[in-house]
Design a protein around this motif. Sequence first.
Motif, PDB file in Angstrom:
ATOM      1  N   MET A  29       0.839  -1.197   0.000  1.00 18.29           N
ATOM      2  CA  MET A  29       0.000   0.000   0.000  1.00 18.29           C
ATOM      3  C   MET A  29       0.872   1.243   0.000  1.00 18.29           C
ATOM      4  O   MET A  29       1.849   1.324   0.742  1.00 18.29           O
ATOM      5  N   PRO A  30       0.497   2.217  -0.831  1.00 14.09           N
ATOM      6  CA  PRO A  30       1.259   3.468  -0.828  1.00 14.09           C
ATOM      7  C   PRO A  30       1.070   4.210   0.492  1.00 14.09           C
ATOM      8  O   PRO A  30       0.082   4.005   1.186  1.00 14.09           O
ATOM      9  N   ASN A  31       2.032   5.061   0.840  1.00 17.78           N
ATOM     10  CA  ASN A  31       1.942   5.831   2.081  1.00 17.78           C
ATOM     11  C   ASN A  31       0.900   6.937   1.993  1.00 17.78           C
ATOM     12  O   ASN A  31       0.335   7.337   2.983  1.00 17.78           O
ATOM     13  N   GLY A  32       0.692   7.439   0.799  1.00 13.00           N
ATOM     14  CA  GLY A  32      -0.291   8.498   0.604  1.00 13.00           C
ATOM     15  C   GLY A  32      -1.357   8.042  -0.370  1.00 13.00           C
ATOM     16  O   GLY A  32      -1.262   6.966  -0.954  1.00 13.00           O
ATOM     17  N   ILE A  33      -2.343   8.871  -0.548  1.00 15.42           N
ATOM     18  CA  ILE A  33      -3.409   8.544  -1.497  1.00 15.42           C
ATOM     19  C   ILE A  33      -2.893   8.848  -2.896  1.00 15.42           C
ATOM     20  O   ILE A  33      -2.521   9.989  -3.188  1.00 15.42           O
ATOM     21  N   PRO A  34      -2.846   7.815  -3.756  1.00 14.24           N
ATOM     22  CA  PRO A  34      -2.329   8.042  -5.110  1.00 14.24           C
ATOM     23  C   PRO A  34      -3.291   8.890  -5.925  1.00 14.24           C
ATOM     24  O   PRO A  34      -4.497   8.870  -5.713  1.00 14.24           O
ATOM     25  N   LYS A  35      -2.721   9.646  -6.869  1.00 14.12           N
ATOM     26  CA  LYS A  35      -3.553  10.448  -7.769  1.00 14.12           C
ATOM     27  C   LYS A  35      -4.184   9.538  -8.802  1.00 14.12           C
ATOM     28  O   LYS A  35      -3.584   8.572  -9.241  1.00 14.12           O
ATOM     29  N   SER A  36      -5.413   9.875  -9.190  1.00 19.17           N
ATOM     30  CA  SER A  36      -6.068   9.115 -10.248  1.00 19.17           C
ATOM     31  C   SER A  36      -5.481   9.552 -11.580  1.00 19.17           C
ATOM     32  O   SER A  36      -4.762  10.543 -11.668  1.00 19.17           O
ATOM     33  N   SER A  37      -5.820   8.814 -12.626  1.00 20.30           N
ATOM     34  CA  SER A  37      -5.299   9.100 -13.943  1.00 20.30           C
ATOM     35  C   SER A  37      -5.860  10.386 -14.535  1.00 20.30           C
ATOM     36  O   SER A  37      -5.270  10.981 -15.405  1.00 20.30           O
ATOM     37  N   SER A  38      -7.038  10.812 -14.074  1.00 20.22           N
ATOM     38  CA  SER A  38      -7.638  12.049 -14.582  1.00 20.22           C
ATOM     39  C   SER A  38      -7.273  13.204 -13.661  1.00 20.22           C
ATOM     40  O   SER A  38      -6.735  13.018 -12.587  1.00 20.22           O
ATOM     41  N   SER A  39      -7.584  14.395 -14.083  1.00 21.80           N
ATOM     42  CA  SER A  39      -7.267  15.554 -13.248  1.00 21.80           C
ATOM     43  C   SER A  39      -8.096  15.505 -11.979  1.00 21.80           C
ATOM     44  O   SER A  39      -9.289  15.232 -12.004  1.00 21.80           O
ATOM     45  N   ALA A  40      -7.443  15.774 -10.878  1.00 23.85           N
ATOM     46  CA  ALA A  40      -8.112  15.681  -9.573  1.00 23.85           C
ATOM     47  C   ALA A  40      -8.871  16.962  -9.285  1.00 23.85           C
ATOM     48  O   ALA A  40      -8.428  18.046  -9.616  1.00 23.85           O
ATOM     49  N   LYS A  41     -10.007  16.833  -8.666  1.00 27.57           N
ATOM     50  CA  LYS A  41     -10.781  17.974  -8.220  1.00 27.57           C
ATOM     51  C   LYS A  41     -10.448  18.213  -6.755  1.00 27.57           C
ATOM     52  O   LYS A  41     -10.026  17.302  -6.057  1.00 27.57           O
ATOM     53  N   GLY A  42     -10.660  19.409  -6.313  1.00 31.98           N
ATOM     54  CA  GLY A  42     -10.397  19.729  -4.922  1.00 31.98           C
ATOM     55  C   GLY A  42     -11.395  19.058  -3.994  1.00 31.98           C
ATOM     56  O   GLY A  42     -12.391  18.496  -4.442  1.00 31.98           O
ATOM     57  N   PRO A  43     -11.144  19.120  -2.698  1.00 35.35           N
ATOM     58  CA  PRO A  43     -12.063  18.509  -1.726  1.00 35.35           C
ATOM     59  C   PRO A  43     -13.392  19.236  -1.729  1.00 35.35           C
ATOM     60  O   PRO A  43     -13.465  20.408  -2.060  1.00 35.35           O
ATOM     61  N   PRO A  44     -14.449  18.540  -1.352  1.00 33.20           N
ATOM     62  CA  PRO A  44     -15.753  19.217  -1.289  1.00 33.20           C
ATOM     63  C   PRO A  44     -15.736  20.305  -0.225  1.00 33.20           C
ATOM     64  O   PRO A  44     -15.044  20.209   0.772  1.00 33.20           O
ATOM     65  N   THR A  45     -16.485  21.335  -0.486  1.00 28.38           N
ATOM     66  CA  THR A  45     -16.593  22.428   0.468  1.00 28.38           C
ATOM     67  C   THR A  45     -17.557  22.018   1.578  1.00 28.38           C
ATOM     68  O   THR A  45     -18.665  21.584   1.292  1.00 28.38           O
TER      69      THR A  45
END
Length: 102
Positions: free
Chosen positions: A83-99
């Motif tokens: 398991m990676p130490n952090g959350i891996p980025k998805s293949s598409s552009s990431a959106k920011g966290p929900p407000t």
Amino acid sequence: QRGSMAGTQHTKEYRDLMRALTGLRNERGISQKELSVLLKKPPSYVAKVELCERRLDIIEFCIWINALNFDPIEFLRTHLPGMPNGIPKSSSSAKGPPTPST
């Protein structure tokens, strides 16, 4: 290309996990249709999950793996040993966290 649009939102780790889940279903000799009956879902649901066109949440994953008579923890230990130490980025552009709502 089949599954290319929806599948790009998933990380490599997620796609690998779904391949392993499909492999387990095949090893158990259970068809997509038979699994859909066990899950009380249409066969298209199983197909979309296995093609990474629909994402499973943790509860759905546990129900799915239990339907295959397998322990969810053991499955994850076996198929996600590094398991990676952090959350891996998805293949598409990431959106920011929900407000947060106020």
